[in-house]
Motif scaffolding. Structure first.
Motif, PDB file in Angstrom:
ATOM      1  N   ILE A   1       4.269 -14.351  -5.477  1.00  0.00           N
ATOM      2  CA  ILE A   1       2.901 -14.580  -4.998  1.00  0.00           C
ATOM      3  C   ILE A   1       2.686 -13.704  -3.764  1.00  0.00           C
ATOM      4  O   ILE A   1       3.297 -13.943  -2.714  1.00  0.00           O
ATOM      5  N   PHE A   2       1.840 -12.700  -3.917  1.00  0.00           N
ATOM      6  CA  PHE A   2       1.587 -11.731  -2.854  1.00  0.00           C
ATOM      7  C   PHE A   2       0.209 -11.975  -2.245  1.00  0.00           C
ATOM      8  O   PHE A   2      -0.792 -12.021  -2.953  1.00  0.00           O
ATOM      9  N   ARG A   3       0.183 -12.126  -0.942  1.00  0.00           N
ATOM     10  CA  ARG A   3      -1.057 -12.369  -0.198  1.00  0.00           C
ATOM     11  C   ARG A   3      -1.751 -11.045   0.068  1.00  0.00           C
ATOM     12  O   ARG A   3      -1.153 -10.117   0.610  1.00  0.00           O
ATOM     13  N   ASN A   4      -3.016 -10.960  -0.331  1.00  0.00           N
ATOM     14  CA  ASN A   4      -3.838  -9.767  -0.100  1.00  0.00           C
ATOM     15  C   ASN A   4      -3.073  -8.524  -0.552  1.00  0.00           C
ATOM     16  O   ASN A   4      -2.675  -8.453  -1.704  1.00  0.00           O
ATOM     17  N   ASP A   5      -2.847  -7.562   0.318  1.00  0.00           N
ATOM     18  CA  ASP A   5      -2.143  -6.334  -0.065  1.00  0.00           C
ATOM     19  C   ASP A   5      -0.697  -6.292   0.421  1.00  0.00           C
ATOM     20  O   ASP A   5      -0.078  -5.222   0.444  1.00  0.00           O
TER      21      ASP A   5
END
Length: 148
Positions: free
Chosen positions: A103-107
């Motif tokens: 799960i990657f937040r924004n960039d």
């Protein structure tokens, strides 16, 4: 808690689903509640299966039941963050698949959380494990398989 390794970066995931956080995802501590991450996992994997044409949620004769799940948290997220949920396959068995999700937040290049879940594929009518995964499903998953 272990920090993500280089292998956990975005490049380690061959498929991504874009998910937008919602106001209701935040808990009283002003970050996305831990249980919501499991929903992100489920959404990303099922989007992959539906878009690939191997899952019709109403009519597929073979469906996946989640039988195991785990999540590690590295940093918080909050509404209105955007999420890229990376998906890879760690194991394809006779009737089961282990999916790994970052799960990657924004960039961000490293995940806010990562985990896995295992689907056991069953016959929809009997809820019994299938003797073998459908070939079309194997064909979709094989390119996502990572050696570990």
């Amino acid at each position: 808690m272990r920090e993500p390794t280089a292998a956990d970066r975005r490049v380690a995931y061959p498929y991504f689903a874009r998910i937008t956080t919602r106001w209701m995802d935040n808990d009283p501590y002003a970050h996305v509640n831990n249980v919501v991450y499991y929903s992100f996992f489920d959404t990303a994997v099922n989007e992959l299966l539906i878009k690939s044409g191997v899952l019709d949620i109403r009519h597929s004769p073979v469906i996946g039941f989640v039988v195991e799940t785990q999540c590690r948290f590295f940093r918080p997220m909050a509404f209105p963050d955007s999420i890229d949920a990376g998906v890879r396959v760690a194991r394809i068995g006779t009737s089961s698949v282990r999916y790994e999700i970052g799960i990657f937040r924004n960039d961000d290049e490293t995940p806010a959380a990562q985990g896995h879940f295992v689907h056991v594929y069953v016959d929809r009518a009997s809820n019994r494990p299938v003797a073998a995964l459908p070939e079309a499903l194997r064909e979709v998953l094989q390119p996502l398989l990572v050696e570990g």
